[in-house]
Design an enzyme around this catalytic site. Sequence first.
Site, short mmCIF file in Angstrom:
data_model
loop_
_atom_site.label_atom_id
_atom_site.label_comp_id
_atom_site.label_asym_id
_atom_site.label_seq_id
_atom_site.Cartn_x
_atom_site.Cartn_y
_atom_site.Cartn_z
N PHE A 111 0.79 -1.22 0.00
CA PHE A 111 0.00 0.00 0.00
C PHE A 111 0.83 1.28 0.00
O PHE A 111 0.36 2.33 -0.42
CB PHE A 111 -0.99 -0.02 1.18
N LYS A 112 2.09 1.20 0.42
CA LYS A 112 2.93 2.40 0.45
C LYS A 112 3.05 3.02 -0.95
O LYS A 112 3.29 4.22 -1.08
CB LYS A 112 4.33 2.08 0.97
N ASP A 113 2.89 2.21 -1.99
CA ASP A 113 2.95 2.72 -3.36
C ASP A 113 1.90 3.79 -3.63
O ASP A 113 2.10 4.66 -4.47
CB ASP A 113 2.74 1.61 -4.38
N LEU A 116 3.67 6.79 -2.23
CA LEU A 116 5.06 7.02 -2.63
C LEU A 116 5.25 7.07 -4.14
O LEU A 116 6.30 7.46 -4.61
CB LEU A 116 5.97 5.97 -2.00
N THR A 146 7.93 0.63 3.17
CA THR A 146 8.20 2.02 2.82
C THR A 146 9.49 2.14 2.04
O THR A 146 9.58 2.85 1.05
CB THR A 146 8.35 2.89 4.09
#
Length: 506
Positions: A111-113, A116, A146
């Site tokens: 989900f960090k995508d 980011l 991350t």
Amino acid sequence: MDIRYKSTRGNKETITSSQAILKGLAPDGGLYVPNKIPCLDEDLNELATKNYKEIAFIVLRKFLSDFTDEELKKCIEHAYDSKFDDEKIAPVKEVGDSFYLELFHGKTIAFKDMALSILPYLLTCAAKKNDITNEIIILTATSGDTGKAALAGFADVKGTKIVVFYPKGGVSKIQELQMVTQKGDNTKVVASIGNFDDCQTGVKSMFNDEELKSRLDKNNYQFSSANSINIGRLVPQIAYYVWSYLQLVSKGKIKAGEKINFCVPTGNFGNILAGYYAKLMGLPVNKLICASNDNKVLYDFFQSGTYDKNREFILTTSPSMDILISSNLERLIYTIQNEDEEKTKELMSELQTKGSYQIDKESNILKNFEAGFSTQEETATTIKEVYEKYNYVIDPHTAVASCVYEKYKKATNDNTPCVIVSTASPYKFARSVVHAIDKNVNHCVCATSKDKEYLGDFELIEELYKLSNVKIPQAIEDVLHADIRHNNTCELKDMEKEVTNFLGID
Ligand SMILES: *Cc1c(COP(=O)(O)O)cnc(C)c1O
């Protein structure tokens, strides 16, 4: 409405959104918060016809006031493109009587995508707007996801360099491989001998080191953060709460205006905080359910009003949630303290000195949240059950949320439709997932040699493919065949040296 940002520990002085993105952390150690929360006053039925990019634009332009529409559109176009392997960007899947919001279709399959992939564009655009000529050095501590998402986002982005620290032995093999194979001359990856909190503390202390800052400045560098404390990450995350709600409207699962719950697997409290901001904007949300793994410091906090990090740090199968200091909680604490900076500062300094603090448990703000936790055993059982019942394979982080949601439903009989926020592809945690589903699979091919262990992971991925029949993501194919480019390990006390050495200023 012009939104500006102030520090949770500051003097009420405000800065623009682009300045807050550039700074990451406030100079006083606080986190930037918006001085007002904008309203989601659009017609929800009409919004339900829009695509992900259009929703992201509507949300971003409300919070990032000093960016022009054109600038935001450009950032969004660059971010949410064919890097994502699903045209919906964040598809919502109906599984049993819940909905899974799949946030893992980006480059690093977690989900960090979501944030980011846009942060580098927001950041370089913010630098231009503020006439910054220094090169921007992204400094990041990662519990696994991350790091890779930031590396992938910033690799070869002009005017930036990125250094990532991860806890040695504290991330999954695939996560580690993803990072150490990162390409790009402006990237550096270091394994620190400590846990995630140690890494994060090390990074925070570099950010607050005035001497280091001026040394950087003399060399035309300045720090910025890609960590989840940056509002440039928080704001893009609000978009998918709005988006998933609208998906349920457009699929006819709920009526516009009807409330839903979200259950969020939580570590640093960044993801769920974005959900809270969506609710404050006016998104019809009933409960935000905060799901923890065995490191249940947040569960205990919501039960007792006491945040206490003095406890054993447990390495689990959901490493991205192995966190005892949830940085983003400071923003909620600030709200609970009626935006009293002094009081927030006091509590955060208690956290630093004693490792704990207490707040008024009766605060109405806490009523927006429910909390639960899932032990490793329960998490594994959940993966198996969801697979056997629905033929849907979930990763251990998502399984923590799924388990907590089932417990919540049993305890409360609350049948409000619920979105389970799905944070990683099961392929990223193939070992735990395959083992959970089929204990007979020889999951431990791991001999002493590294090569053999990697081969083991490859076989597990094949096994997972057979079980799930979901296409193996490109990110996994890539990592299994790439060369290792980073091979650095350091003691915690040497983190700064690693950075200055990389920049050639020691
Ligand atoms: C980072 C992460 C989380 C936790 O998110 P926070 O914003 O830190 O609460 C959960 N699951 C996965 C897969 C993650 O990468």
